[in-house]
Design a protein around this motif. Sequence first.
Motif, mmCIF file in Angstrom:
data_model
loop_
_atom_site.group_PDB
_atom_site.id
_atom_site.type_symbol
_atom_site.label_atom_id
_atom_site.label_comp_id
_atom_site.label_asym_id
_atom_site.label_seq_id
_atom_site.Cartn_x
_atom_site.Cartn_y
_atom_site.Cartn_z
ATOM 1 N N GLN A 206 0.742 -0.987 -0.162
ATOM 2 C CA GLN A 206 -0.039 -0.491 -0.320
ATOM 3 C C GLN A 206 1.007 1.766 0.534
ATOM 4 N N THR A 207 1.971 1.601 0.430
ATOM 5 C CA THR A 207 2.922 2.421 0.275
ATOM 6 C C THR A 207 3.180 2.360 -0.866
ATOM 7 N N ILE A 208 3.973 1.511 -1.523
ATOM 8 C CA ILE A 208 4.087 1.403 -3.218
ATOM 9 C C ILE A 208 3.308 1.972 -4.298
ATOM 10 N N ARG A 209 2.101 1.587 -3.196
ATOM 11 C CA ARG A 209 1.256 2.319 -4.723
ATOM 12 C C ARG A 209 0.437 3.543 -4.273
ATOM 13 N N GLY A 210 0.157 3.872 -2.866
ATOM 14 C CA GLY A 210 -0.078 5.206 -2.845
ATOM 15 C C GLY A 210 0.613 6.424 -3.087
ATOM 16 N N ALA A 211 2.189 6.154 -3.169
ATOM 17 C CA ALA A 211 3.542 6.740 -3.016
ATOM 18 C C ALA A 211 3.032 7.005 -4.791
ATOM 19 N N ALA A 212 2.818 6.104 -5.268
ATOM 20 C CA ALA A 212 2.811 6.487 -6.576
ATOM 21 C C ALA A 212 2.186 7.008 -6.843
ATOM 22 N N GLU A 213 0.611 7.005 -6.226
ATOM 23 C CA GLU A 213 -0.425 7.724 -7.062
ATOM 24 C C GLU A 213 -0.569 9.193 -6.207
ATOM 25 N N LEU A 214 -0.595 9.226 -5.564
ATOM 26 C CA LEU A 214 0.227 10.553 -5.121
ATOM 27 C C LEU A 214 0.810 11.509 -5.918
ATOM 28 N N TRP A 215 2.010 11.043 -6.610
ATOM 29 C CA TRP A 215 3.155 11.447 -7.462
ATOM 30 C C TRP A 215 2.244 11.533 -8.388
ATOM 31 N N ALA A 216 1.720 10.277 -9.024
ATOM 32 C CA ALA A 216 0.827 10.921 -10.756
ATOM 33 C C ALA A 216 -0.566 11.758 -10.211
ATOM 34 N N ALA A 217 -0.759 11.166 -8.965
ATOM 35 C CA ALA A 217 -1.863 13.031 -8.936
ATOM 36 C C ALA A 217 -1.490 14.086 -8.866
ATOM 37 N N SER A 218 -0.362 14.029 -7.976
ATOM 38 C CA SER A 218 0.304 15.476 -7.199
ATOM 39 C C SER A 218 0.198 16.905 -8.774
ATOM 40 N N GLY A 219 1.102 15.798 -9.116
ATOM 41 C CA GLY A 219 1.970 16.939 -10.444
ATOM 42 C C GLY A 219 3.306 17.775 -9.778
ATOM 43 N N PRO A 222 9.245 14.396 -8.028
ATOM 44 C CA PRO A 222 9.859 13.527 -6.802
ATOM 45 C C PRO A 222 10.792 13.948 -5.537
ATOM 46 N N ALA A 223 11.893 14.297 -5.767
ATOM 47 C CA ALA A 223 12.209 15.655 -5.142
ATOM 48 C C ALA A 223 11.539 16.503 -4.306
ATOM 49 N N GLU A 224 10.596 16.669 -4.573
ATOM 50 C CA GLU A 224 9.478 17.583 -3.957
ATOM 51 C C GLU A 224 8.642 16.911 -3.070
ATOM 52 N N LEU A 225 8.777 15.756 -3.374
ATOM 53 C CA LEU A 225 7.189 14.965 -2.538
ATOM 54 C C LEU A 225 8.042 14.318 -0.994
ATOM 55 N N ARG A 226 9.199 13.827 -2.096
ATOM 56 C CA ARG A 226 10.421 13.337 -0.694
ATOM 57 C C ARG A 226 11.013 14.640 0.344
ATOM 58 N N ARG A 227 10.659 15.465 0.101
ATOM 59 C CA ARG A 227 11.240 16.220 1.327
ATOM 60 C C ARG A 227 10.007 16.786 2.530
ATOM 61 N N ARG A 228 9.029 17.012 1.375
ATOM 62 C CA ARG A 228 8.182 17.342 2.245
ATOM 63 C C ARG A 228 7.749 15.418 3.451
ATOM 64 N N VAL A 229 8.381 14.828 2.977
ATOM 65 C CA VAL A 229 7.921 13.647 4.241
ATOM 66 C C VAL A 229 9.467 13.815 4.694
ATOM 67 N N THR A 230 10.067 14.557 4.268
ATOM 68 C CA THR A 230 11.209 14.311 5.351
ATOM 69 C C THR A 230 12.065 15.829 6.017
ATOM 70 N N SER A 231 11.003 14.925 7.627
ATOM 71 C CA SER A 231 11.558 16.130 7.971
ATOM 72 C C SER A 231 13.698 17.122 8.602
ATOM 73 N N PRO A 232 13.615 18.312 8.303
ATOM 74 C CA PRO A 232 15.060 17.698 9.312
ATOM 75 C C PRO A 232 15.021 17.637 11.109
ATOM 76 N N LYS A 233 16.245 16.659 10.781
ATOM 77 C CA LYS A 233 15.888 15.718 12.245
ATOM 78 C C LYS A 233 15.511 14.706 12.556
#
Length: 270
Positions: A206-219, A222-233
């Motif tokens: 579900q993580t793989i499927r959800g992440a792929a669908e989110l990428w496709a839907a968001s436009g 991937p670097a930006e989507l990764r940054r949104r999940v990656t909080s500093p420290k």
Amino acid sequence: MIGVGSMGGAILAGLRDPEVRIERPIAVTTRSAASAAAFAGSPDVVAHAAETDPEANRRAVRGAAVVVLGVKPWMVVDAVREIAGELAPGAIVVSVAAGIPCAAIEAELPEGTPVVRAMPNTPSQIGLGVTGIAAGAAAGSAEISVVRRLFETVGEVLEVRESQINDVAAVSGSGPAYLYLYAEEMLAAAERRGFDPAQARTLVQQTIRGAAELWAASGEEPAELRRRVTSPKGTTEQAVLVLQDADWGGLFDRALAANVRRSEELEAGA
């Protein structure tokens, strides 16, 4: 369709979707009678078994406007020689084999026969494929348009130069295998963390499927989507740092280079 193995079978599965609008039935050839029997009674497929019918390939291509070669790379030239005399005038020959250039196919066909190379991937069987197509010497815009429309029935299509087809194969043709390898390793790692197989499958799939669908839907990139999940420290940052230290960029460069190198070896007859 001459041959319905893993890739040819994926394309055929996509084309058999009732919502796909193409002329039917689709004539296919299989190696064994058992494989052909699987299509018995099907209104959209007529199967010919080479095991019991020496004329199977020739029968299948008679009158066809498009012939898809779905056999293994080392079988392509022999298959083309076999069907060359049965092709209808103007028939388009499409090869989905890695490592077999258009010129090698054209050399076995009547002069002027349009040949197009296509490199699809297995998600074509659920209409989510991506296919790179490249024209041979005698294939013009009209033939490319036909092949584009054919593969658009099972996903996205990208027109490229033939010199790029091996790279398409390395990125998207083989790409599902890379993702499945990632899934295998994540499943194993999750189980080592104490989850049972069913729990690990739910978490990873579900993580793989959800992440792929989110990428496709968001436009978004991937670097930006990764940054949104990656909080500093934060916790994600620590895991990402470990992965980046493993030089994923260099690893993928080497993996794709090895893939292309094998395609080039096939072209050279190795």
